[in-house]
Design a protein around this motif. Structure first.
Motif, PDB file in Angstrom:
ATOM      1  N   PHE A  21     -17.208 106.760 -28.613  1.00 54.98           N
ATOM      2  CA  PHE A  21     -18.648 106.961 -28.733  1.00 54.98           C
ATOM      3  C   PHE A  21     -19.307 105.620 -29.012  1.00 54.98           C
ATOM      4  CE2 PHE A  21     -17.352 111.268 -28.920  1.00 54.98           C
ATOM      5  CZ  PHE A  21     -18.450 112.022 -28.543  1.00 54.98           C
ATOM      6  N   VAL A  22     -20.501 105.436 -28.430  1.00 52.96           N
ATOM      7  CA  VAL A  22     -21.230 104.172 -28.521  1.00 52.96           C
ATOM      8  C   VAL A  22     -22.632 104.445 -29.041  1.00 52.96           C
ATOM      9  CG1 VAL A  22     -22.133 102.197 -27.204  1.00 52.96           C
ATOM     10  CG2 VAL A  22     -19.924 103.193 -26.588  1.00 52.96           C
ATOM     11  N   THR A  23     -23.113 103.540 -29.888  1.00 55.16           N
ATOM     12  CA  THR A  23     -24.508 103.550 -30.300  1.00 55.16           C
ATOM     13  C   THR A  23     -25.065 102.149 -30.072  1.00 55.16           C
ATOM     14  OG1 THR A  23     -26.058 104.206 -32.033  1.00 55.16           O
ATOM     15  CG2 THR A  23     -24.139 102.950 -32.736  1.00 55.16           C
ATOM     16  N   THR A  24     -26.344 102.060 -29.812  1.00 53.96           N
ATOM     17  CA  THR A  24     -26.986 100.775 -29.547  1.00 53.96           C
ATOM     18  C   THR A  24     -27.985 100.470 -30.650  1.00 53.96           C
ATOM     19  OG1 THR A  24     -26.721 101.041 -27.160  1.00 53.96           O
ATOM     20  CG2 THR A  24     -28.406  99.490 -27.897  1.00 53.96           C
ATOM     21  N   LEU A  25     -27.866  99.273 -31.209  1.00 55.78           N
ATOM     22  CA  LEU A  25     -28.825  98.778 -32.189  1.00 55.78           C
ATOM     23  C   LEU A  25     -29.732  97.783 -31.494  1.00 55.78           C
ATOM     24  CD1 LEU A  25     -26.384  97.971 -35.164  1.00 55.78           C
ATOM     25  CD2 LEU A  25     -27.544 100.133 -34.660  1.00 55.78           C
ATOM     26  N   ASN A  26     -31.031  97.981 -31.576  1.00 54.33           N
ATOM     27  CA  ASN A  26     -31.971  97.013 -31.019  1.00 54.33           C
ATOM     28  C   ASN A  26     -32.155  95.887 -32.027  1.00 54.33           C
ATOM     29  OD1 ASN A  26     -32.514  98.335 -28.542  1.00 54.33           O
ATOM     30  ND2 ASN A  26     -33.751  99.821 -29.665  1.00 54.33           N
ATOM     31  N   VAL A  27     -31.756  94.689 -31.622  1.00 50.19           N
ATOM     32  CA  VAL A  27     -31.819  93.512 -32.494  1.00 50.19           C
ATOM     33  C   VAL A  27     -32.524  92.400 -31.711  1.00 50.19           C
ATOM     34  CG1 VAL A  27     -30.511  91.952 -33.995  1.00 50.19           C
ATOM     35  CG2 VAL A  27     -29.599  94.229 -33.486  1.00 50.19           C
ATOM     36  N   PRO A  28     -33.869  92.407 -31.702  1.00 52.93           N
ATOM     37  CA  PRO A  28     -34.593  91.414 -30.912  1.00 52.93           C
ATOM     38  C   PRO A  28     -34.368  89.981 -31.385  1.00 52.93           C
ATOM     39  CG  PRO A  28     -36.104  92.671 -32.293  1.00 52.93           C
ATOM     40  CD  PRO A  28     -34.763  93.323 -32.405  1.00 52.93           C
ATOM     41  N   GLU A  29     -33.834  89.807 -32.586  1.00 49.89           N
ATOM     42  CA  GLU A  29     -33.559  88.458 -33.099  1.00 49.89           C
ATOM     43  C   GLU A  29     -32.397  87.780 -32.372  1.00 49.89           C
ATOM     44  OE1 GLU A  29     -35.789  90.837 -35.900  1.00 49.89           O
ATOM     45  OE2 GLU A  29     -33.836  91.222 -34.993  1.00 49.89           O
ATOM     46  N   ILE A  30     -31.614  88.547 -31.609  1.00 42.41           N
ATOM     47  CA  ILE A  30     -30.548  87.933 -30.811  1.00 42.41           C
ATOM     48  C   ILE A  30     -31.183  87.399 -29.534  1.00 42.41           C
ATOM     49  CG2 ILE A  30     -28.305  88.210 -29.712  1.00 42.41           C
ATOM     50  CD1 ILE A  30     -27.772  90.561 -31.566  1.00 42.41           C
ATOM     51  N   THR A  31     -31.622  86.180 -29.609  1.00 42.42           N
ATOM     52  CA  THR A  31     -32.277  85.496 -28.486  1.00 42.42           C
ATOM     53  C   THR A  31     -31.225  84.765 -27.648  1.00 42.42           C
ATOM     54  OG1 THR A  31     -32.567  83.504 -29.809  1.00 42.42           O
ATOM     55  CG2 THR A  31     -34.363  85.145 -29.880  1.00 42.42           C
ATOM     56  N   GLN A  70     -29.654  93.156 -28.345  1.00 38.91           N
ATOM     57  CA  GLN A  70     -29.056  94.406 -28.815  1.00 38.91           C
ATOM     58  C   GLN A  70     -27.573  94.242 -29.131  1.00 38.91           C
ATOM     59  OE1 GLN A  70     -29.717  96.858 -25.302  1.00 38.91           O
ATOM     60  NE2 GLN A  70     -27.511  97.084 -25.042  1.00 38.91           N
ATOM     61  N   ILE A  71     -27.067  95.231 -29.848  1.00 36.64           N
ATOM     62  CA  ILE A  71     -25.639  95.315 -30.164  1.00 36.64           C
ATOM     63  C   ILE A  71     -25.180  96.730 -29.841  1.00 36.64           C
ATOM     64  CG2 ILE A  71     -23.941  95.337 -32.037  1.00 36.64           C
ATOM     65  CD1 ILE A  71     -25.625  93.226 -33.444  1.00 36.64           C
ATOM     66  N   ASP A  72     -24.064  96.852 -29.127  1.00 35.60           N
ATOM     67  CA  ASP A  72     -23.436  98.148 -28.892  1.00 35.60           C
ATOM     68  C   ASP A  72     -22.239  98.257 -29.827  1.00 35.60           C
ATOM     69  OD1 ASP A  72     -25.232  98.690 -26.896  1.00 35.60           O
ATOM     70  OD2 ASP A  72     -23.826  98.367 -25.248  1.00 35.60           O
ATOM     71  N   ILE A  73     -22.184  99.331 -30.587  1.00 35.76           N
ATOM     72  CA  ILE A  73     -21.061  99.579 -31.493  1.00 35.76           C
ATOM     73  C   ILE A  73     -20.275 100.763 -30.938  1.00 35.76           C
ATOM     74  CG2 ILE A  73     -20.385 100.259 -33.815  1.00 35.76           C
ATOM     75  CD1 ILE A  73     -22.880  98.799 -34.823  1.00 35.76           C
ATOM     76  N   THR A  74     -18.963 100.602 -30.852  1.00 37.64           N
ATOM     77  CA  THR A  74     -18.078 101.620 -30.293  1.00 37.64           C
ATOM     78  C   THR A  74     -17.106 102.095 -31.361  1.00 37.64           C
ATOM     79  OG1 THR A  74     -18.203 100.545 -28.134  1.00 37.64           O
ATOM     80  CG2 THR A  74     -16.406 102.116 -28.465  1.00 37.64           C
ATOM     81  N   PHE A  86     -25.706  79.948 -46.619  1.00 37.56           N
ATOM     82  CA  PHE A  86     -26.874  79.365 -45.990  1.00 37.56           C
ATOM     83  C   PHE A  86     -28.067  79.432 -46.929  1.00 37.56           C
ATOM     84  CE2 PHE A  86     -24.250  80.707 -42.424  1.00 37.56           C
ATOM     85  CZ  PHE A  86     -24.164  79.503 -41.750  1.00 37.56           C
ATOM     86  N   SER A  87     -28.852  78.382 -46.930  1.00 34.83           N
ATOM     87  CA  SER A  87     -30.015  78.381 -47.818  1.00 34.83           C
ATOM     88  C   SER A  87     -31.300  78.030 -47.076  1.00 34.83           C
ATOM     89  CB  SER A  87     -29.778  77.376 -48.956  1.00 34.83           C
ATOM     90  OG  SER A  87     -29.550  76.088 -48.414  1.00 34.83           O
ATOM     91  N   GLY A  88     -31.284  78.117 -45.778  1.00 32.80           N
ATOM     92  CA  GLY A  88     -32.470  77.807 -44.991  1.00 32.80           C
ATOM     93  C   GLY A  88     -33.414  78.987 -44.896  1.00 32.80           C
ATOM     94  N   LYS A  89     -34.338  78.895 -43.957  1.00 32.22           N
ATOM     95  CA  LYS A  89     -35.299  79.968 -43.734  1.00 32.22           C
ATOM     96  C   LYS A  89     -34.611  81.167 -43.102  1.00 32.22           C
ATOM     97  CE  LYS A  89     -37.237  76.993 -41.250  1.00 32.22           C
ATOM     98  NZ  LYS A  89     -37.934  76.366 -40.187  1.00 32.22           N
ATOM     99  N   THR A  90     -35.105  82.344 -43.410  1.00 32.40           N
ATOM    100  CA  THR A  90     -34.567  83.522 -42.748  1.00 32.40           C
ATOM    101  C   THR A  90     -35.291  83.722 -41.426  1.00 32.40           C
ATOM    102  OG1 THR A  90     -36.130  84.964 -43.868  1.00 32.40           O
ATOM    103  CG2 THR A  90     -33.970  84.663 -44.911  1.00 32.40           C
ATOM    104  N   ILE A  91     -34.614  84.327 -40.472  1.00 26.88           N
ATOM    105  CA  ILE A  91     -35.232  84.522 -39.158  1.00 26.88           C
ATOM    106  C   ILE A  91     -35.737  85.931 -38.958  1.00 26.88           C
ATOM    107  CG2 ILE A  91     -34.009  82.641 -38.046  1.00 26.88           C
ATOM    108  CD1 ILE A  91     -32.051  84.648 -36.924  1.00 26.88           C
ATOM    109  N   PHE A  92     -35.420  86.841 -39.866  1.00 30.55           N
ATOM    110  CA  PHE A  92     -36.036  88.176 -39.859  1.00 30.55           C
ATOM    111  C   PHE A  92     -35.812  88.820 -41.191  1.00 30.55           C
ATOM    112  CE2 PHE A  92     -31.818  89.094 -38.191  1.00 30.55           C
ATOM    113  CZ  PHE A  92     -31.484  90.328 -38.675  1.00 30.55           C
TER     114      PHE A  92
END
Length: 181
Positions: free
Chosen positions: A64-74, A122-126, A175-181
Protein backbone atom coordinates in the motif's frame (compact mmCIF):
# COMPACT_ATOMS: atom_id res chain seq x y z
CA UNK A 1 85.84 -4.38 3.38
CA UNK A 2 82.20 -4.75 4.36
CA UNK A 3 82.81 -2.65 7.46
CA UNK A 4 84.33 0.18 5.40
CA UNK A 5 81.31 0.31 3.06
CA UNK A 6 78.94 0.33 6.03
CA UNK A 7 80.95 3.15 7.64
CA UNK A 8 80.98 5.22 4.42
CA UNK A 9 77.23 4.75 3.87
CA UNK A 10 76.53 5.83 7.47
CA UNK A 11 78.69 8.97 7.03
CA UNK A 12 76.98 9.79 3.69
CA UNK A 13 73.49 9.44 5.15
CA UNK A 14 74.36 11.54 8.21
CA UNK A 15 75.87 14.26 5.98
CA UNK A 16 72.82 14.33 3.70
CA UNK A 17 70.31 14.45 6.55
CA UNK A 18 72.02 17.41 8.25
CA UNK A 19 72.74 19.34 5.04
CA UNK A 20 69.15 19.19 3.69
CA UNK A 21 67.82 21.67 6.22
CA UNK A 22 67.63 25.19 4.82
CA UNK A 23 66.21 28.48 6.02
CA UNK A 24 62.45 28.65 6.59
CA UNK A 25 60.56 30.03 3.59
CA UNK A 26 57.82 32.63 3.60
CA UNK A 27 54.20 31.66 4.28
CA UNK A 28 51.99 31.18 1.25
CA UNK A 29 49.03 33.37 0.36
CA UNK A 30 45.81 32.98 2.38
CA UNK A 31 42.99 31.13 0.68
CA UNK A 32 39.64 32.62 -0.26
CA UNK A 33 37.35 33.12 2.72
CA UNK A 34 34.38 30.77 2.92
CA UNK A 35 30.80 31.58 3.85
CA UNK A 36 30.33 32.60 7.46
CA UNK A 37 28.27 30.24 9.55
CA UNK A 38 27.28 29.76 13.16
CA UNK A 39 29.95 27.54 14.72
CA UNK A 40 30.64 26.03 11.31
CA UNK A 41 26.99 25.18 10.71
CA UNK A 42 24.95 27.05 8.16
CA UNK A 43 22.04 25.32 6.55
CA UNK A 44 18.41 25.76 5.72
CA UNK A 45 16.52 22.89 7.27
CA UNK A 46 12.90 22.27 8.07
CA UNK A 47 10.69 19.56 9.45
CA UNK A 48 7.00 18.80 9.29
CA UNK A 49 4.86 16.06 10.80
CA UNK A 50 2.24 14.34 8.66
CA UNK A 51 -0.64 12.27 10.04
CA UNK A 52 -1.92 9.72 7.53
CA UNK A 53 -5.37 8.23 8.01
CA UNK A 54 -6.11 4.65 6.89
CA UNK A 55 -8.26 5.95 4.01
CA UNK A 56 -5.21 7.68 2.46
CA UNK A 57 -3.48 4.40 1.55
CA UNK A 58 -4.00 2.78 -1.87
CA UNK A 59 -2.86 -0.65 -2.96
CA UNK A 60 -3.29 -4.38 -2.67
CA UNK A 61 -1.69 -7.48 -1.18
CA UNK A 62 1.64 -6.48 -2.81
CA UNK A 63 1.82 -3.21 -0.89
CA UNK A 64 0.00 0.00 0.00
CA UNK A 65 1.20 3.50 -0.90
CA UNK A 66 0.34 6.94 0.41
CA UNK A 67 1.53 10.25 -1.01
CA UNK A 68 2.63 13.21 1.09
CA UNK A 69 2.58 16.57 -0.66
CA UNK A 70 5.85 18.28 0.27
CA UNK A 71 6.23 21.41 -1.89
CA UNK A 72 9.50 22.22 -0.09
CA UNK A 73 11.19 19.45 -2.11
CA UNK A 74 12.30 21.70 -4.95
CA UNK A 75 14.71 20.92 -7.79
CA UNK A 76 17.54 22.28 -5.63
CA UNK A 77 16.59 20.09 -2.67
CA UNK A 78 16.10 17.06 -4.90
CA UNK A 79 19.48 17.34 -6.62
CA UNK A 80 21.66 19.01 -3.97
CA UNK A 81 19.97 18.53 -0.62
CA UNK A 82 18.62 15.70 1.44
CA UNK A 83 15.20 14.40 2.43
CA UNK A 84 14.88 12.21 5.51
CA UNK A 85 11.68 10.45 6.58
CA UNK A 86 10.89 8.99 9.98
CA UNK A 87 7.87 7.01 11.16
CA UNK A 88 6.70 7.37 14.74
CA UNK A 89 6.38 3.98 16.42
CA UNK A 90 4.23 3.34 19.50
CA UNK A 91 2.80 6.84 19.25
CA UNK A 92 0.43 6.61 22.21
CA UNK A 93 2.79 4.86 24.61
CA UNK A 94 5.69 5.76 26.88
CA UNK A 95 8.21 4.07 24.54
CA UNK A 96 7.29 6.00 21.39
CA UNK A 97 10.17 6.68 19.03
CA UNK A 98 10.93 7.90 15.53
CA UNK A 99 12.34 5.25 13.18
CA UNK A 100 14.11 6.28 10.01
CA UNK A 101 12.80 4.87 6.74
CA UNK A 102 13.47 2.48 5.16
CA UNK A 103 12.53 0.37 8.16
CA UNK A 104 11.96 -3.35 8.61
CA UNK A 105 10.56 -5.08 11.66
CA UNK A 106 8.82 -8.27 12.72
CA UNK A 107 5.24 -8.07 13.94
CA UNK A 108 3.44 -11.24 15.05
CA UNK A 109 5.60 -13.40 12.77
CA UNK A 110 5.14 -11.15 9.76
CA UNK A 111 7.94 -9.03 8.35
CA UNK A 112 6.75 -5.47 7.79
CA UNK A 113 8.67 -3.22 5.41
CA UNK A 114 8.23 0.54 5.10
CA UNK A 115 10.10 2.58 2.50
CA UNK A 116 9.79 5.91 0.70
CA UNK A 117 10.48 7.48 -2.66
CA UNK A 118 11.12 11.23 -2.78
CA UNK A 119 10.09 13.22 -5.84
CA UNK A 120 10.04 16.92 -6.55
CA UNK A 121 7.08 18.15 -4.50
CA UNK A 122 6.05 14.86 -2.92
CA UNK A 123 7.00 11.68 -1.10
CA UNK A 124 5.46 8.25 -1.69
CA UNK A 125 5.56 5.94 1.33
CA UNK A 126 5.08 2.20 0.77
CA UNK A 127 4.22 -0.45 3.33
CA UNK A 128 4.52 -4.19 2.65
CA UNK A 129 3.89 -7.24 4.80
CA UNK A 130 5.47 -10.59 4.00
CA UNK A 131 4.50 -13.79 5.81
CA UNK A 132 6.77 -16.78 5.07
CA UNK A 133 7.84 -15.31 1.74
CA UNK A 134 4.29 -14.51 0.60
CA UNK A 135 3.02 -10.96 0.24
CA UNK A 136 0.23 -10.51 2.77
CA UNK A 137 -0.19 -6.74 2.97
CA UNK A 138 -3.52 -5.55 4.29
CA UNK A 139 -4.87 -2.02 4.15
CA UNK A 140 -3.69 -0.03 7.19
CA UNK A 141 -6.36 0.25 9.87
CA UNK A 142 -4.64 2.80 12.08
CA UNK A 143 -3.19 6.28 11.63
CA UNK A 144 0.49 6.55 10.81
CA UNK A 145 2.58 9.61 11.71
CA UNK A 146 5.65 10.62 9.73
CA UNK A 147 8.26 13.32 10.26
CA UNK A 148 9.87 14.69 7.09
CA UNK A 149 13.12 16.65 7.31
CA UNK A 150 14.17 18.63 4.26
CA UNK A 151 17.77 19.87 4.17
CA UNK A 152 18.83 22.39 1.58
CA UNK A 153 22.21 22.06 -0.07
CA UNK A 154 23.69 19.34 2.14
CA UNK A 155 24.18 16.00 0.49
CA UNK A 156 23.38 13.05 2.74
CA UNK A 157 26.84 11.54 2.24
CA UNK A 158 28.32 14.70 3.80
CA UNK A 159 25.66 14.92 6.51
CA UNK A 160 26.19 11.31 7.62
CA UNK A 161 29.82 12.11 8.47
CA UNK A 162 28.72 14.96 10.75
CA UNK A 163 25.66 13.64 12.60
CA UNK A 164 23.72 10.46 13.38
CA UNK A 165 21.03 10.68 10.69
CA UNK A 166 19.02 7.91 12.36
CA UNK A 167 18.13 10.41 15.13
CA UNK A 168 15.80 13.16 13.86
CA UNK A 169 16.46 15.38 16.88
CA UNK A 170 20.22 15.15 16.33
CA UNK A 171 19.76 16.12 12.68
CA UNK A 172 17.58 19.12 13.60
CA UNK A 173 19.95 20.20 16.38
CA UNK A 174 23.00 19.90 14.14
CA UNK A 175 21.76 22.64 11.87
CA UNK A 176 21.29 26.14 13.19
CA UNK A 177 20.38 28.08 10.07
CA UNK A 178 17.03 29.36 8.88
CA UNK A 179 14.18 26.93 8.53
CA UNK A 180 12.68 26.47 5.09
CA UNK A 181 9.16 25.61 6.25
Amino acid sequence: MKTIYLFLITIALATLSFNCIGPKGEDGLDGVNGRDGLNGKDANVGAAVYDVEPSKWNGNVDGFVTTLNVPEITDNIYYNGAVLVYMIKNENSADKSFNQLPYTWLFNGTTEYMDFDAFIGQIDITIRWVDNGVNSTEAPTQNYTFKVIVIEGTQLSVLEKQVDVSDPNAVMNYFSGKTIF
